[in-house]
Each structure stands twice: as structure tokens, then as C-alpha cells.
Motif scaffolding. Sequence first.
Motif, PDB file in Angstrom:
ATOM      1  N   ALA A   7       0.830  -1.197   0.000  1.00  0.00           N
ATOM      2  CA  ALA A   7       0.000   0.000   0.000  1.00  0.00           C
ATOM      3  C   ALA A   7       0.869   1.254   0.000  1.00  0.00           C
ATOM      4  CB  ALA A   7      -0.933   0.001   1.197  1.00  0.00           C
ATOM      5  N   LYS A   8       1.948   1.218   0.796  1.00  0.00           N
ATOM      6  CA  LYS A   8       2.864   2.352   0.834  1.00  0.00           C
ATOM      7  C   LYS A   8       3.575   2.529  -0.510  1.00  0.00           C
ATOM      8  CE  LYS A   8       3.696   2.445   5.789  1.00  0.00           C
ATOM      9  NZ  LYS A   8       4.642   2.304   6.878  1.00  0.00           N
ATOM     10  N   LEU A   9       3.909   1.421  -1.141  1.00  0.00           N
ATOM     11  CA  LEU A   9       4.577   1.487  -2.438  1.00  0.00           C
ATOM     12  C   LEU A   9       3.665   2.098  -3.514  1.00  0.00           C
ATOM     13  CD1 LEU A   9       6.385  -1.994  -2.619  1.00  0.00           C
ATOM     14  CD2 LEU A   9       7.452   0.255  -2.341  1.00  0.00           C
ATOM     15  N   HIS A  10       2.406   1.791  -3.449  1.00  0.00           N
ATOM     16  CA  HIS A  10       1.449   2.245  -4.464  1.00  0.00           C
ATOM     17  C   HIS A  10       0.734   3.538  -4.077  1.00  0.00           C
ATOM     18  CE1 HIS A  10       2.022  -1.357  -6.776  1.00  0.00           C
ATOM     19  NE2 HIS A  10       1.785  -2.106  -5.695  1.00  0.00           N
ATOM     20  N   GLU A  11       1.061   4.060  -2.923  1.00  0.00           N
ATOM     21  CA  GLU A  11       0.380   5.249  -2.422  1.00  0.00           C
ATOM     22  C   GLU A  11       0.513   6.429  -3.381  1.00  0.00           C
ATOM     23  OE1 GLU A  11       0.215   7.994   1.621  1.00  0.00           O
ATOM     24  OE2 GLU A  11       1.792   6.505   1.393  1.00  0.00           O
ATOM     25  N   GLU A  12       1.700   6.671  -3.867  1.00  0.00           N
ATOM     26  CA  GLU A  12       1.944   7.803  -4.776  1.00  0.00           C
ATOM     27  C   GLU A  12       1.186   7.621  -6.091  1.00  0.00           C
ATOM     28  OE1 GLU A  12       3.180  11.506  -5.616  1.00  0.00           O
ATOM     29  OE2 GLU A  12       3.593  10.466  -3.731  1.00  0.00           O
ATOM     30  N   ALA A  13       1.219   6.432  -6.629  1.00  0.00           N
ATOM     31  CA  ALA A  13       0.505   6.160  -7.881  1.00  0.00           C
ATOM     32  C   ALA A  13      -1.004   6.307  -7.692  1.00  0.00           C
ATOM     33  CB  ALA A  13       0.844   4.770  -8.380  1.00  0.00           C
ATOM     34  N   ASP A  14      -1.504   5.831  -6.566  1.00  0.00           N
ATOM     35  CA  ASP A  14      -2.928   5.955  -6.272  1.00  0.00           C
ATOM     36  C   ASP A  14      -3.333   7.426  -6.127  1.00  0.00           C
ATOM     37  OD1 ASP A  14      -3.174   3.222  -6.322  1.00  0.00           O
ATOM     38  OD2 ASP A  14      -3.183   2.974  -4.134  1.00  0.00           O
ATOM     39  N   LYS A  15      -2.462   8.189  -5.496  1.00  0.00           N
ATOM     40  CA  LYS A  15      -2.728   9.609  -5.294  1.00  0.00           C
ATOM     41  C   LYS A  15      -2.824  10.328  -6.643  1.00  0.00           C
ATOM     42  CE  LYS A  15      -1.145  12.710  -1.835  1.00  0.00           C
ATOM     43  NZ  LYS A  15      -0.026  13.214  -1.048  1.00  0.00           N
ATOM     44  N   LYS A  16      -1.896  10.019  -7.553  1.00  0.00           N
ATOM     45  CA  LYS A  16      -1.911  10.631  -8.879  1.00  0.00           C
ATOM     46  C   LYS A  16      -3.158  10.213  -9.652  1.00  0.00           C
ATOM     47  CE  LYS A  16       2.984  11.406  -9.642  1.00  0.00           C
ATOM     48  NZ  LYS A  16       4.149  11.118 -10.490  1.00  0.00           N
ATOM     49  N   LYS A  17      -3.516   8.941  -9.527  1.00  0.00           N
ATOM     50  CA  LYS A  17      -4.691   8.440 -10.221  1.00  0.00           C
ATOM     51  C   LYS A  17      -5.953   9.143  -9.712  1.00  0.00           C
ATOM     52  CE  LYS A  17      -6.864   4.078 -11.542  1.00  0.00           C
ATOM     53  NZ  LYS A  17      -6.818   2.627 -11.408  1.00  0.00           N
TER      54      LYS A  17
END
Length: 133
Positions: A7-17
Motif C-alpha cells: 500500500a505504501k509502495l502504491h500510495e503515490e501512484a494511487d494519489k496521482k490516479k
Amino acid sequence: ENMVQEAKLHEEADKKKRQGIEVRNSVDQLLHTTESSFTEHKAKLSPDDATKIEEDIAALKEALEDQSIEPDTLKDKVNALKQSSMKIGDAVYRAGQQQQGASGAGETSEQSSEESSDSKDHVDAEYEETEKK
């Protein structure tokens, strides 16, 4: 524990999405309101302004369809449409001022003609109120 790390790894990508989705939703809303205003008040616009607004609407629709477009590019197109769509408000305001000015002038001339005809027909008189018993 692995899920938390993922979740921490994908947090930035999720935020951009998420930001991209929010921008697209606001763009969609802007397009809808601008198109409806434009359709309603197109006759009040100059041909150059109408053409510019139509071009900006088309450019923004095209950009919205492109899923890989950067949010900043989309925001630039939104700002362009906002700037050109301000002409709609200006045109509506000017049309309202002209209409109000025309109706105000008509009322003034009617009032003055009524006053002049009334001044010929009325008689000044004094009166005194008496109490009723």
C-alpha cells in the motif's frame, strides 16, 4: 504486513490516479455547464467569440478522451476554456444592460407624456379633514 508495504509502495501512484479522476470529473462538469450556457446565449456572442469557445470546447473534449494526457496539460486547456467562456457572461451582461436601458428609456418617455397630460387635467385644491362623529 506485506499488504501495508504494498500500500505504501502504491500510495503515490494511487494519489496521482485519484487527482487525475478528480480533474477529469471537474472538466466534465465544466464542459457541461459551458456547453449549455453557450447553446443558450450563442446569439448574443460575436462570431469570433463563438468560434473561439467552440474550438476550446472541442480541444478540451479531445484532451479528456486521451487517457494518457498529463493533468497539467488538461488544466491548461481548462483555463483556456474558462477564459473564452467569460465572453458568454460578458455578452449576457451587455445584452441585459441594453435591454434594461431600452426599457428604462421607454418607461421614462411614457412617464413624462403621462405627467404632461395629467398636469393639464388636474386642479390644485386644498382640503380639510373633519372628524366623523
